[in-house]
Motif scaffolding. Sequence first.
Motif, PDB file in Angstrom:
ATOM      1  N   VAL A  25       0.838  -1.203   0.000  1.00 16.56           N
ATOM      2  CA  VAL A  25       0.000   0.000   0.000  1.00 16.56           C
ATOM      3  C   VAL A  25       0.873   1.254   0.000  1.00 16.56           C
ATOM      4  N   LYS A  26       1.890   1.274   0.853  1.00 14.13           N
ATOM      5  CA  LYS A  26       2.772   2.443   0.958  1.00 14.13           C
ATOM      6  C   LYS A  26       3.511   2.694  -0.360  1.00 14.13           C
ATOM      7  N   THR A  57       2.796   1.575  -3.373  1.00 10.80           N
ATOM      8  CA  THR A  57       1.877   1.895  -4.467  1.00 10.80           C
ATOM      9  C   THR A  57       1.493   3.371  -4.411  1.00 10.80           C
ATOM     10  N   ALA A  58       1.295   3.920  -3.221  1.00 11.69           N
ATOM     11  CA  ALA A  58       0.978   5.351  -3.089  1.00 11.69           C
ATOM     12  C   ALA A  58       2.140   6.201  -3.592  1.00 11.69           C
ATOM     13  N   ARG A  60       2.231   5.964  -7.384  1.00  6.61           N
ATOM     14  CA  ARG A  60       1.199   6.825  -7.992  1.00  6.61           C
ATOM     15  C   ARG A  60       1.647   8.276  -8.027  1.00  6.61           C
ATOM     16  N   GLU A  61       2.288   8.746  -6.967  1.00  4.66           N
ATOM     17  CA  GLU A  61       2.787  10.124  -6.945  1.00  4.66           C
ATOM     18  C   GLU A  61       3.779  10.353  -8.083  1.00  4.66           C
ATOM     19  N   GLU A  91      -8.673   2.950  -4.937  1.00  2.35           N
ATOM     20  CA  GLU A  91      -7.682   2.415  -3.990  1.00  2.35           C
ATOM     21  C   GLU A  91      -7.621   0.891  -3.996  1.00  2.35           C
ATOM     22  N   SER A 124      -0.165  -1.753  -9.608  1.00  8.10           N
ATOM     23  CA  SER A 124       0.160  -1.540  -8.206  1.00  8.10           C
ATOM     24  C   SER A 124       1.356  -2.412  -7.842  1.00  8.10           C
TER      25      SER A 124
END
Length: 124
Positions: free
Chosen positions: A13-14, A16-17, A20-21, A35, A58
């Motif tokens: 999750v971390k 992938t965020a 995305r940035e 999400e 992801s």
Amino acid sequence: MSQSNHNLICNKVKFTALLREECVKAGWSIERINEDCFLAAQREVISLGKTDMADIFSVSGDEFYGVLRSQYETQGNNILSTHAVLFDWDISDSEFSQLAANYIKQVDDIINNSKFVKMYLNSQ
């Protein structure tokens, strides 16, 4: 859920965020991504005669390594299928962001140098 599974999910999750940035900075879209989606970002690709989507997935991986993967189909083949990057989960956020930015640039270069995209770009 075991602690190792919990850590693996949190890492995915971390990272992938962060991915995305970096995708947004590089002009990729996250507008149609939710999400829960297995995609991190998409990019519209205009080639000779049609418009397609390229995908960056992801972050995936196992308890040992994370993986960056993407796809772009042209002439019936995913030209990005052999272009994946493995990384250690203990990579720092800043190191990962740099890795992701480099990966996205390489993906863009591969797409832009594909036969029909290159023909389209040269015709403009």
